[in-house]
Scaffold this motif. Structure first.
Motif, PDB file in Angstrom:
ATOM      1  N   LYS A   9      27.717  43.109  68.881  1.00  0.00           N
ATOM      2  CA  LYS A   9      26.756  44.131  69.035  1.00  0.00           C
ATOM      3  C   LYS A   9      25.683  44.241  70.320  1.00  0.00           C
ATOM      4  CE  LYS A   9      25.785  44.430  63.981  1.00  0.00           C
ATOM      5  NZ  LYS A   9      26.189  43.494  63.282  1.00  0.00           N
ATOM      6  N   GLU A  10      25.462  43.090  70.599  1.00  0.00           N
ATOM      7  CA  GLU A  10      24.718  42.878  72.039  1.00  0.00           C
ATOM      8  C   GLU A  10      25.385  43.834  73.189  1.00  0.00           C
ATOM      9  OE1 GLU A  10      25.611  40.471  70.265  1.00  0.00           O
ATOM     10  OE2 GLU A  10      24.262  38.910  69.838  1.00  0.00           O
ATOM     11  N   LEU A  11      26.651  43.615  73.165  1.00  0.00           N
ATOM     12  CA  LEU A  11      27.498  44.389  74.190  1.00  0.00           C
ATOM     13  C   LEU A  11      28.088  45.633  73.988  1.00  0.00           C
ATOM     14  CD1 LEU A  11      29.044  41.290  75.743  1.00  0.00           C
ATOM     15  CD2 LEU A  11      27.064  42.481  76.596  1.00  0.00           C
ATOM     16  N   ARG A  12      27.650  46.573  73.196  1.00  0.00           N
ATOM     17  CA  ARG A  12      28.341  47.964  72.753  1.00  0.00           C
ATOM     18  C   ARG A  12      27.927  48.742  74.072  1.00  0.00           C
ATOM     19  NH1 ARG A  12      26.566  48.829  66.318  1.00  0.00           N
ATOM     20  NH2 ARG A  12      28.323  47.844  65.612  1.00  0.00           N
ATOM     21  N   VAL A  13      28.804  49.872  73.888  1.00  0.00           N
ATOM     22  CA  VAL A  13      28.606  50.795  75.103  1.00  0.00           C
ATOM     23  C   VAL A  13      27.254  51.492  75.194  1.00  0.00           C
ATOM     24  CG1 VAL A  13      31.007  51.400  75.398  1.00  0.00           C
ATOM     25  CG2 VAL A  13      29.596  52.705  73.670  1.00  0.00           C
ATOM     26  N   TYR A  34      42.602  48.059  76.338  1.00  0.00           N
ATOM     27  CA  TYR A  34      41.838  47.778  77.748  1.00  0.00           C
ATOM     28  C   TYR A  34      40.717  46.722  77.705  1.00  0.00           C
ATOM     29  CZ  TYR A  34      40.222  49.349  82.658  1.00  0.00           C
ATOM     30  OH  TYR A  34      39.808  49.382  83.726  1.00  0.00           O
ATOM     31  N   MET A  35      41.310  45.646  78.257  1.00  0.00           N
ATOM     32  CA  MET A  35      40.388  44.147  78.238  1.00  0.00           C
ATOM     33  C   MET A  35      39.320  44.170  79.304  1.00  0.00           C
ATOM     34  SD  MET A  35      41.249  42.433  75.587  1.00  0.00           S
ATOM     35  CE  MET A  35      40.564  40.832  75.886  1.00  0.00           C
ATOM     36  N   THR A  36      38.171  43.640  79.148  1.00  0.00           N
ATOM     37  CA  THR A  36      37.133  43.487  80.293  1.00  0.00           C
ATOM     38  C   THR A  36      36.697  42.119  80.014  1.00  0.00           C
ATOM     39  OG1 THR A  36      35.468  44.319  78.955  1.00  0.00           O
ATOM     40  CG2 THR A  36      36.470  45.870  80.333  1.00  0.00           C
ATOM     41  N   LYS A  46      29.005  47.038  77.262  1.00  0.00           N
ATOM     42  CA  LYS A  46      27.545  47.537  77.770  1.00  0.00           C
ATOM     43  C   LYS A  46      27.544  47.536  79.042  1.00  0.00           C
ATOM     44  CE  LYS A  46      22.660  46.464  77.112  1.00  0.00           C
ATOM     45  NZ  LYS A  46      21.806  45.647  76.581  1.00  0.00           N
ATOM     46  N   PHE A  47      27.880  46.712  80.021  1.00  0.00           N
ATOM     47  CA  PHE A  47      27.892  46.557  81.466  1.00  0.00           C
ATOM     48  C   PHE A  47      29.136  47.121  82.194  1.00  0.00           C
ATOM     49  CE2 PHE A  47      24.522  43.678  79.577  1.00  0.00           C
ATOM     50  CZ  PHE A  47      23.471  44.127  80.074  1.00  0.00           C
ATOM     51  N   GLY A  48      30.085  46.868  81.271  1.00  0.00           N
ATOM     52  CA  GLY A  48      31.452  47.178  81.923  1.00  0.00           C
ATOM     53  C   GLY A  48      31.830  48.466  82.626  1.00  0.00           C
ATOM     54  N   ARG A  49      31.393  48.865  83.821  1.00  0.00           N
ATOM     55  CA  ARG A  49      31.329  50.232  84.156  1.00  0.00           C
ATOM     56  C   ARG A  49      32.861  50.641  84.227  1.00  0.00           C
ATOM     57  NH1 ARG A  49      29.581  47.450  90.191  1.00  0.00           N
ATOM     58  NH2 ARG A  49      31.464  46.355  90.404  1.00  0.00           N
ATOM     59  N   THR A  50      33.831  49.848  84.415  1.00  0.00           N
ATOM     60  CA  THR A  50      35.152  50.366  84.434  1.00  0.00           C
ATOM     61  C   THR A  50      35.595  51.042  82.931  1.00  0.00           C
ATOM     62  OG1 THR A  50      36.005  48.303  83.610  1.00  0.00           O
ATOM     63  CG2 THR A  50      36.257  48.618  86.186  1.00  0.00           C
ATOM     64  N   VAL A  51      34.800  50.512  81.888  1.00  0.00           N
ATOM     65  CA  VAL A  51      35.201  51.090  80.687  1.00  0.00           C
ATOM     66  C   VAL A  51      34.377  52.372  80.576  1.00  0.00           C
ATOM     67  CG1 VAL A  51      34.552  50.847  78.234  1.00  0.00           C
ATOM     68  CG2 VAL A  51      35.574  48.995  79.307  1.00  0.00           C
ATOM     69  N   HIS A  52      33.167  52.389  81.015  1.00  0.00           N
ATOM     70  CA  HIS A  52      32.187  53.970  80.977  1.00  0.00           C
ATOM     71  C   HIS A  52      33.121  54.839  81.759  1.00  0.00           C
ATOM     72  CE1 HIS A  52      28.740  50.921  80.801  1.00  0.00           C
ATOM     73  NE2 HIS A  52      29.232  50.831  79.937  1.00  0.00           N
TER      74      HIS A  52
END
Lengths: 143, 306
Positions: free
Chosen positions: B188-192, B224-226, B162-168
């Motif tokens: 669920k709380e941290l989905r994109v 890709y781990m965050t 959700k907050f992982g800008r590198t993933v987005h």
């Protein structure tokens, strides 16, 4: 049965999704109008079940775009001598500036107040707009 | 032509333009000393409104290795920002002194505002939980170097999506290459965010959202781990509850394919066990090294020095 007289010259905004009429009413500044205005809420509708209607006894100019951003399915009827002379179905604009506000608290527009809130239409069918700065999605009629 | 351009979003450059940067980064990796004076007399301004170690060091080291100079701040308290100066005014001033600007900001979209007021190139070094395009350049160069392709990959992203800008940024960039598919592994709380999946759906790209890493790790080409980032949460309770949910360890790695690679933007805070650091599939430290070289290539290209 609630009766509201028909208007002679003016505008009727019809087929407003029930509950959105009051938002449109304030957005158009009709709470400050010095002419006859009626907001009808939860009227029976064959198509929608329930709908809101706004009747304005005056030929005012207003931003049709803004109405589309609240509910794109409204119909705007222009009335002259008690007859509908023109029907307008508002279309969603491709680009809007300072009409929708970004609701993402992390968006830069929440702190840099001089920056306009700019949204671009990304899905006409779903009525989805995207904030130019943070990509937050605004869905017409839901947000 | 990359000279004078801004990099705000990982898709600002076409795949062809990215290849131009990667090819140049490969040349630098082969012979770094050859490029020691490429940006002599140019100045890079680093405006870090948020803490950063590796991204800032990586940019500064990149510019110094090109022969240029660096000015800037690493926390807003030590700059005019503390006096309430707007981003627009800061940028207009800094652009009088620097040839290129790197900005990290906690607010999403701040580098875009900077670009609107800057006559010199602006590079987004991370804006809130939104995007981190130069990490994506690093990630793409790493994948290209290891897999020799950026197409037809099954890419798993795990952790705080959700907050992982590198993933987005990574999803946005790799979804432009044909045949890539995504497996999004998070609670669920941290989905994109919705805009990420809306983009994938609009392009007709296959993706699945799952909660358990064990169930899908065997299918992945890239994992890709965050980390779950404390600074992105509004309250401590949510952070504590979710921070250790997804930990990659040797046991899980046994379920993965022999040619899968593990990546991580770093720093890690426990989501990758130390017991897999020596696994040949662990690429996160090699990835960090690619970061400086790709930033050297980017700076040189935007300055028109190569």
């Amino acid at each position: 049965m609630l009766t509201i007289t028909s208007i002679k010259n003016g505008i009727v905004i019809d087929h407003i999704r029930a509950g959105l009429g009051i938002r449109m009413f304030y957005q158009l500044g009709l709470d400050k109008a010095d002419y006859s205005v009626a907001l009808i809420m939860n009227a029976a509708s064959t198509r929608l079940g329930r709908k809101d209607i706004i009747k304005i006894e005056n030929n005012v100019d207003f931003d049709v775009t803004m109405l589309a951003l609240i509910d794109p399915n409204v119909t705007i009827n222009v009335i002259e001598d008690e007859h509908i002379v023109h029907k307008v179905k508002p279309d969603l604009p491709d680009h809007v500036e300072d009409i929708i506000k970004c609701k993402n608290p992390r968006c830069v527009t929440s702190v840099e107040k001089y920056v306009p809130h700019v949204f671009t239409l990304v899905n006409r069918e779903l009525g989805q707009y995207r904030c130019q700065y943070c990509d937050e999605i605004y869905t017409v009629g839901k947000d | 032509m990359l000279k004078g351009r801004h990099l705000l979003d990982p898709t600002d450059f076409s795949p062809g333009e990215l290849d131009e940067i990667f090819d140049f980064a490969d040349q630098i990796i082969q012979s770094p000393a050859q490029f020691n004076h490429l940006c002599d007399s140019s100045i890079l301004a680093t405006l870090f409104y948020e803490p950063s170690t590796r991204t800032r060091f990586s940019f500064e080291a990149a510019m110094l290795r090109l022969g240029g100079g660096v000015v800037g701040f690493s926390e807003p308290a030590s700059s005019s920002v503390a006096k309430g100066e707007s981003v627009a005014d800061t940028i207009r001033t800094v652009a009088c002194y620097a040839d290129i600007i790197v900005m990290r900001h906690p607010k999403e979209g701040a580098p875009r505002i900077a670009s609107q007021y800057s006559p010199v190139p602006v590079i987004n070094a991370g804006d809130g939980g939104h995007l981190h395009p130069t990490q994506t350049l690093t990630d793409l160069l790493t994948i290209r170097s290891v897999r020799h392709q950026l197409t037809g990959l099954i890419i798993g992203c795990c952790g705080d999506l959700k907050f992982g800008r590198t993933v987005h940024s990574l999803i946005k960039a790799t979804s432009r290459y044909p045949g890539n598919r995504f497996v999004l592994i998070s609670p669920k709380e941290l989905r994109v965010p919705d805009y990420v999946t809306a983009d994938l759906a609009a392009k007709g790209i296959a993706y699945q959202e799952v909660e358990r890493l064990d169930d899908v790790i065997g299918n992945l080409d890239i994992l890709y781990m965050t980390r779950v980032q404390k600074e992105r949460f509004f309250n401590e309770d949510d952070y504590v509850r979710l921070k250790d949910v997804y930990i990659l360890n040797a046991e899980k790695m046994r379920l993965a394919r022999g040619d899968m690679i593990v990546m991580h933007p770093l720093p890690r805070v426990g989501e990758i066990s130390y017991d897999i650091d020596d696994d040949p599939r662990a690429y996160y430290f090699k990835q960090a090294k690619f970061g400086m070289y790709v930033r050297m290539a980017l700076i040189a290209k935007l300055l028109g020095a190569s």
